[in-house]
Design an enzyme around this catalytic site. Structure first.
Site, PDB file in Angstrom:
ATOM      1  N   HIS A 170      11.139  61.443 -15.263  1.00 52.72           N
ATOM      2  CA  HIS A 170       9.745  61.801 -15.505  1.00 52.72           C
ATOM      3  C   HIS A 170       9.191  61.053 -16.700  1.00 52.72           C
ATOM      4  O   HIS A 170       9.922  60.590 -17.568  1.00 52.72           O
ATOM      5  CB  HIS A 170       9.581  63.311 -15.705  1.00 52.72           C
ATOM      6  CG  HIS A 170      10.273  63.840 -16.921  1.00 52.72           C
ATOM      7  ND1 HIS A 170       9.617  64.141 -18.089  1.00 52.72           N
ATOM      8  CD2 HIS A 170      11.569  64.120 -17.156  1.00 52.72           C
ATOM      9  CE1 HIS A 170      10.478  64.585 -18.988  1.00 52.72           C
ATOM     10  NE2 HIS A 170      11.674  64.581 -18.448  1.00 52.72           N
TER      11      HIS A 170
ATOM     12  N   TYR B 205      -1.730  62.040 -27.267  1.00 51.55           N
ATOM     13  CA  TYR B 205      -1.202  62.585 -28.527  1.00 51.55           C
ATOM     14  C   TYR B 205       0.193  62.056 -28.808  1.00 51.55           C
ATOM     15  O   TYR B 205       0.704  62.188 -29.922  1.00 51.55           O
ATOM     16  CB  TYR B 205      -1.209  64.128 -28.503  1.00 51.55           C
ATOM     17  CG  TYR B 205       0.072  64.787 -28.040  1.00 51.55           C
ATOM     18  CD1 TYR B 205       0.399  64.845 -26.689  1.00 51.55           C
ATOM     19  CD2 TYR B 205       0.958  65.370 -28.950  1.00 51.55           C
ATOM     20  CE1 TYR B 205       1.572  65.452 -26.268  1.00 51.55           C
ATOM     21  CE2 TYR B 205       2.136  65.975 -28.519  1.00 51.55           C
ATOM     22  CZ  TYR B 205       2.442  66.007 -27.183  1.00 51.55           C
ATOM     23  OH  TYR B 205       3.612  66.595 -26.767  1.00 51.55           O
ATOM     24  N   ARG B 206       0.811  61.397 -27.821  1.00 50.72           N
ATOM     25  CA  ARG B 206       2.198  60.972 -27.925  1.00 50.72           C
ATOM     26  C   ARG B 206       2.459  60.152 -26.679  1.00 50.72           C
ATOM     27  O   ARG B 206       1.836  60.386 -25.646  1.00 50.72           O
ATOM     28  CB  ARG B 206       3.042  62.251 -27.889  1.00 50.72           C
ATOM     29  CG  ARG B 206       4.514  62.117 -28.105  1.00 50.72           C
ATOM     30  CD  ARG B 206       5.113  63.520 -27.966  1.00 50.72           C
ATOM     31  NE  ARG B 206       6.527  63.532 -28.261  1.00 50.72           N
ATOM     32  CZ  ARG B 206       7.292  64.608 -28.113  1.00 50.72           C
ATOM     33  NH1 ARG B 206       6.784  65.741 -27.678  1.00 50.72           N
ATOM     34  NH2 ARG B 206       8.581  64.563 -28.407  1.00 50.72           N
TER      35      ARG B 206
END
Ligand code: ADP
Length: 545
Positions: free
Chosen positions: A407, A488-489
């Site tokens: 993933h 955000y990341r």
């Protein structure tokens, strides 16, 4: 893939001859002990979450040999970390620090630059240096996992006194997760905001303490994060400016009771009005922890069965098939599930829960699920454990959705607003349809913002599906940025692209980061390219992707 042979020759760092590299490693072995220096010349084995490799990204979206280490070293002390850094400067070898290397979905243990020497800090530097039951704080080394910290509280009989905060999956390290600005689900879920004090080895080998740690003899390193002067901690998160070898973390007092709750909402279109209801409740702390609003597709996937159980045709699993599967589960014929927890003794909880109930029920058809009707292996109970700081790995089950499941996430930030949620949802759906991918959206509501977390699950043995997942991600990042949303990341493979979206005023922020990088790391040895920050020696020479 054949498990017994490497498809390419074991890599050496760029710019150094193989023989010289072997000699240099021998030199380092004399300092650390030969058994603490390992050449990465064996077959790359993916293992699984609890037995993850530290040689490469076990969930790679590129060829497995792209983000791969040339060697792994295991320092056992501050001095040895400094020795590694000095050695890297001497030979101009890129080094990449990891704490546990379980940063799955964001690159795992892999370095950004192929052939970097991975500095696995967690293996030997894994002590809990302090737990302070009066101040509710602790001080940890890189190898301390959320599980280990939780167990330590139990062993010391402190687990009823105070709680840790854990992310969705608890096998990572407190330091690794916090410096990457990961989140958890108690009221202490913003890990970066909850840390206090760092000890850092700089890329030139000097050692610093931040905050009150800079004052010799202080007794407030873990209780007052700022100290005096510029607040330097920020530059050590999502960066490549230092190696964090100690970190203070605050712990949460047992609130005197807790109670998880779950609501479901019937229609996809309920998302926007639901967000309008959540915003004021969350900002005023009636909703006390980071909320999870999960789509029914992910609700089905987290039950752990492969998608082939439900559907074998091309393209995404049809909505009718998902709903038919959901009919047998607590979500029934609904589309969204909200998971939250109320904290405190019963009379405090009941005030908040009553308010939440009447607000949520403004959505026609909204349903509260009675937890006492849910079997012990229902996902709800995993959320329940996490929201009270008990580490868990149930969340991993949706990785089974694809064979050879891997993933990678798309995680844009937005205000908690109906129109933003709808826009991002529509964008995600459209681009997933374009590439024939199942769409797993979950909205995580922080305090004044939410992250949409979209996990793309793909078959890592199938080059065509990997390429589709990557193209989808690239389009998602680009189109979201055009609408004003940023991540955000992100995963190693997207770091340049995402950093490039934070481009205001002709990329002024990146120029500032590059200036810091060149000043702190003149030889560019520490994690080149991490978060899009390339040192001078690498910039504009074809490393960006
Ligand atoms: P986890 O502990 O969750 O398994 P990792 O160890 O993989 O996470 O860390 C996530 C990322 O954060 C790493 O890829 C690395 O770039 C960075 N990182 C981790 N630990 C440190 C550290 N001690 N100092 C500096 N950067 C770190």
């Amino acid at each position: 893939k054949p498990q017994n042979e490497r498809q390419r020759l074991p890599v050496v760092p760029q710019g150094i001859e193989r023989d010289d590299f072997v000699k240099a490693l021998g030199e380092l072995g004399e300092q650390l002990g030969a058994e603490h220096v390992e050449v990465n010349d064996k077959p790359l084995r993916d293992g699984w979450y609890m037995e993850h490799p530290n040689t490469h990204d076990m969930m790679t979206i590129l060829d497995e040999e792209e983000f791969v280490a040339s060697a792994i070293v295991y320092p056992g002390s501050t001095e040895e970390v400094q020795q590694v850094v000095n050695w890297a400067n001497k030979h101009r070898i890129p080094v990449f620090p990891i704490s546990m290397g379980r940063n799955l979905g964001y690159g795992g243990a892999a370095p950004r630059v192929r052939g970097s020497v991975t500095v696995d800090l967690g293996r030997r530097m894994n002590k809990i240096l302090d737990i302070n039951a009066e101040d509710y704080t602790c001080l940890v080394e890189p190898g301390v996992t959320f599980y280990a910290l939780y167990e330590a509280l139990k062993e010391r009989g402190l687990d009823e006194h105070m709680w840790i905060d854990t992310p969705d999956i608890g096998g990572g390290s407190v330091i690794g997760n916090t410096v990457d600005r990961g989140v958890g689900y108690t009221p202490y879920g913003d890990h970066w905001a909850c840390h206090s004090g760092l000890e850092v080895v700089l890329p030139t080998g000097e050692l610093i303490r931040t905050g009150m740690g800079a004052l010799p003899g202080n007794n407030t390193w873990q209780t007052f994060p700022y100290g005096f002067g510029p607040y330097s901690d920020g530059i050590f998160s999502q960066s490549n400016f230092g190696i964090v070898i100690k970190m203070g973390m605050t712990l949460m007092p047992n609130p005197g009771g807790h109670e998880s709750f779950m609501y479901t909402f019937p229609n996809e279109e309920d998302l926007a009005p639901l967000m309008e209801i959540i915003r004021p409740l969350r900002i005023s702390n009636i909703l006390e922890n980071a909320a999870q609003v999960r789509h029914v597709t992910q609700h089905i996937a987290v039950r752990g069965l492969p998608r082939s159980t439900f559907y074998s045709g091309p393209g995404p699993v049809p909505a009718s098939t998902i709903h038919a599967a959901a009919a047998q589960t607590p979500v029934g014929d609904h589309t969204w599930a909200y998971y939250g927890m109320a904290y405190g003794p019963p009379h405090i909880r009941s005030h908040k829960l009553t308010l939440i109930d009447s607000e949520f029920k403004r959505i026609p058809g909204a349903k509260r699920i009675d937890p006492s009707t849910l079997p012990a292996d229902e996902y709800f109970w995993s959320r329940d454990r996490i929201a009270r700081g008990v580490p868990d790995i149930h969340e991993l089950r949706w990785v089974n959705w694809a064979s050879n499941g891997a993933h990678i996430a798309f995680s844009p930030v937005s205000p908690i607003r109906g129109r933003d949620a709808s826009k991002l949802f529509a964008l995600g759906r459209r681009l997933h349809d374009r590439y024939g991918l199942d769409f797993f959206p979950a909205f995580i509501v922080g305090l004044r913002e939410m992250h949409l977390i979209v996990e793309i699950v793909f078959d890592r043995a199938d080059p065509e599906r990997k390429a589709a997942a990557l193209s989808c991600l690239r389009d998602l990042v680009e189109e979201a940025a055009r609408e004003g949303y940023g991540e955000y990341r992100t995963h190693l493979v997207l770091m340049d692209q995402v950093a490039g979206t934070y481009a205001w005023n002709d990329g002024a922020l990146m120029k500032f980061n590059q200036r810091l990088k060149d000043a702190l790391d003149p030889n560019g040895i520490l994690a080149p390219g991490r978060c899009g920050i390339w040192p001078k020696r690498y910039r504009g020479r074809g490393w960006e992707m």
